[in-house]
Scaffold this motif. Structure first.
Motif, mmCIF file in Angstrom:
data_model
loop_
_atom_site.group_PDB
_atom_site.id
_atom_site.type_symbol
_atom_site.label_atom_id
_atom_site.label_comp_id
_atom_site.label_asym_id
_atom_site.label_seq_id
_atom_site.Cartn_x
_atom_site.Cartn_y
_atom_site.Cartn_z
ATOM 1 N N LEU A 1 46.008 42.078 54.664
ATOM 2 C CA LEU A 1 46.377 42.908 53.208
ATOM 3 C C LEU A 1 47.573 43.248 52.870
ATOM 4 O O LEU A 1 48.819 43.267 52.991
ATOM 5 C CB LEU A 1 45.331 43.556 51.988
ATOM 6 N N PHE A 2 46.517 43.790 54.085
ATOM 7 C CA PHE A 2 48.702 44.957 54.886
ATOM 8 C C PHE A 2 50.045 43.852 54.950
ATOM 9 O O PHE A 2 51.002 43.804 55.162
ATOM 10 C CB PHE A 2 48.795 46.512 55.565
ATOM 11 N N LEU A 3 49.306 42.692 55.633
ATOM 12 C CA LEU A 3 50.671 41.794 55.712
ATOM 13 C C LEU A 3 51.582 40.945 55.088
ATOM 14 O O LEU A 3 52.440 41.063 54.651
ATOM 15 C CB LEU A 3 49.904 41.268 57.114
ATOM 16 N N ALA A 4 50.893 40.763 54.209
ATOM 17 C CA ALA A 4 50.676 39.981 52.738
ATOM 18 C C ALA A 4 51.884 40.845 52.001
ATOM 19 O O ALA A 4 52.617 40.302 51.354
ATOM 20 C CB ALA A 4 49.516 39.378 52.280
ATOM 21 N N LEU A 5 51.626 42.477 52.002
ATOM 22 C CA LEU A 5 52.158 43.175 51.887
ATOM 23 C C LEU A 5 54.078 43.330 52.225
ATOM 24 O O LEU A 5 54.226 43.420 51.088
ATOM 25 C CB LEU A 5 51.737 44.525 50.991
ATOM 26 N N ALA A 6 53.732 42.942 53.362
ATOM 27 C CA ALA A 6 54.698 43.253 54.205
ATOM 28 C C ALA A 6 54.964 41.950 54.087
ATOM 29 O O ALA A 6 56.903 42.117 53.712
ATOM 30 C CB ALA A 6 54.329 43.511 55.497
ATOM 31 N N ILE A 7 54.890 40.577 53.976
ATOM 32 C CA ILE A 7 56.202 39.576 53.143
ATOM 33 C C ILE A 7 56.443 39.461 52.460
ATOM 34 O O ILE A 7 57.827 39.473 51.687
ATOM 35 C CB ILE A 7 54.952 38.954 53.846
ATOM 36 N N LEU A 8 55.474 40.472 51.532
ATOM 37 C CA LEU A 8 56.040 40.656 49.953
ATOM 38 C C LEU A 8 57.449 40.953 49.955
ATOM 39 O O LEU A 8 58.022 40.595 49.302
ATOM 40 C CB LEU A 8 55.091 40.432 48.888
ATOM 41 N N GLU B 1 46.837 42.260 66.404
ATOM 42 C CA GLU B 1 47.942 41.671 67.889
ATOM 43 C C GLU B 1 49.382 42.292 66.555
ATOM 44 O O GLU B 1 49.733 41.049 65.881
ATOM 45 C CB GLU B 1 47.547 40.662 67.919
ATOM 46 N N VAL B 2 49.650 43.250 67.218
ATOM 47 C CA VAL B 2 51.236 42.999 66.616
ATOM 48 C C VAL B 2 52.000 41.909 67.110
ATOM 49 O O VAL B 2 53.148 41.400 65.610
ATOM 50 C CB VAL B 2 52.765 44.349 67.999
ATOM 51 N N GLY B 3 52.078 40.995 68.137
ATOM 52 C CA GLY B 3 52.649 40.012 68.450
ATOM 53 C C GLY B 3 52.442 38.886 67.075
ATOM 54 O O GLY B 3 53.329 37.853 66.646
ATOM 55 N N ILE C 1 53.847 36.065 62.327
ATOM 56 C CA ILE C 1 53.655 35.411 60.858
ATOM 57 C C ILE C 1 54.007 35.978 59.817
ATOM 58 O O ILE C 1 54.753 35.524 59.054
ATOM 59 C CB ILE C 1 52.557 36.176 60.389
ATOM 60 N N TRP C 2 54.800 37.447 60.094
ATOM 61 C CA TRP C 2 55.489 37.916 59.047
ATOM 62 C C TRP C 2 57.366 37.610 59.052
ATOM 63 O O TRP C 2 57.545 37.446 57.821
ATOM 64 C CB TRP C 2 55.722 40.049 59.781
ATOM 65 N N SER C 3 57.482 37.941 60.305
ATOM 66 C CA SER C 3 58.921 36.769 60.643
ATOM 67 C C SER C 3 58.563 35.826 59.495
ATOM 68 O O SER C 3 60.250 34.919 59.275
ATOM 69 C CB SER C 3 59.475 37.586 62.036
ATOM 70 N N GLY D 1 54.529 26.674 63.270
ATOM 71 C CA GLY D 1 54.041 27.910 64.355
ATOM 72 C C GLY D 1 53.914 29.082 63.740
ATOM 73 O O GLY D 1 52.646 29.185 64.555
ATOM 74 N N VAL D 2 53.877 29.521 62.526
ATOM 75 C CA VAL D 2 53.168 30.458 61.938
ATOM 76 C C VAL D 2 51.380 29.839 62.390
ATOM 77 O O VAL D 2 50.320 30.893 62.194
ATOM 78 C CB VAL D 2 53.283 30.618 60.805
#
Length: 104
Positions: free
Chosen positions: A4-11, A54-56, A61-63, A96-97
């Motif tokens: 959820l946090f990752l999706a918000l970061a992407i948005l 995991e940070v990597g 995924i984010w980038s 890759g993602v």
């Protein structure tokens, strides 16, 4: 919770990139302020996401997803260049993602 946090970061990363483009080299103050706010939110949400992921993996995924969405929005709405090579490269990023997600 990490996704959820990752999706918000992407948005907010996609929005921040769009506002950066609309800021016209810091000439449009509203877009500039919105870009900065978006990047602050990205920093917070990405930091929260790596507490669970995991940070990597999270960073990749984010980038990768941000690159994909910004490039597609650029070609569709901002009339940026389109080419087969560009779409092949975006497909490779997507692959890759997906592979990183499967590996996680």
């Amino acid at each position: 919770m990490g996704y959820l946090f990752l999706a918000l970061a992407i948005l907010f990363s996609v929005l921040g990139n769009l506002f950066m483009k609309l800021s016209n080299g810091f000439k449009n103050r509203t877009a500039t302020v919105l870009a900065v706010i978006c990047y602050l939110i990205v920093t917070l949400t990405l930091t929260f996401s790596i507490q669970y992921l995991e940070v990597g993996i999270a960073y990749a995924i984010w980038s990768g997803t941000t690159i994909l969405f910004v490039a597609l929005i650029g070609t569709i709405f901002l009339k940026e260049s389109r080419s087969l090579v560009k779409y092949v490269a975006l497909s490779l990023i997507t692959a890759g993602v997906v592979l990183l997600q499967i590996a996680a």
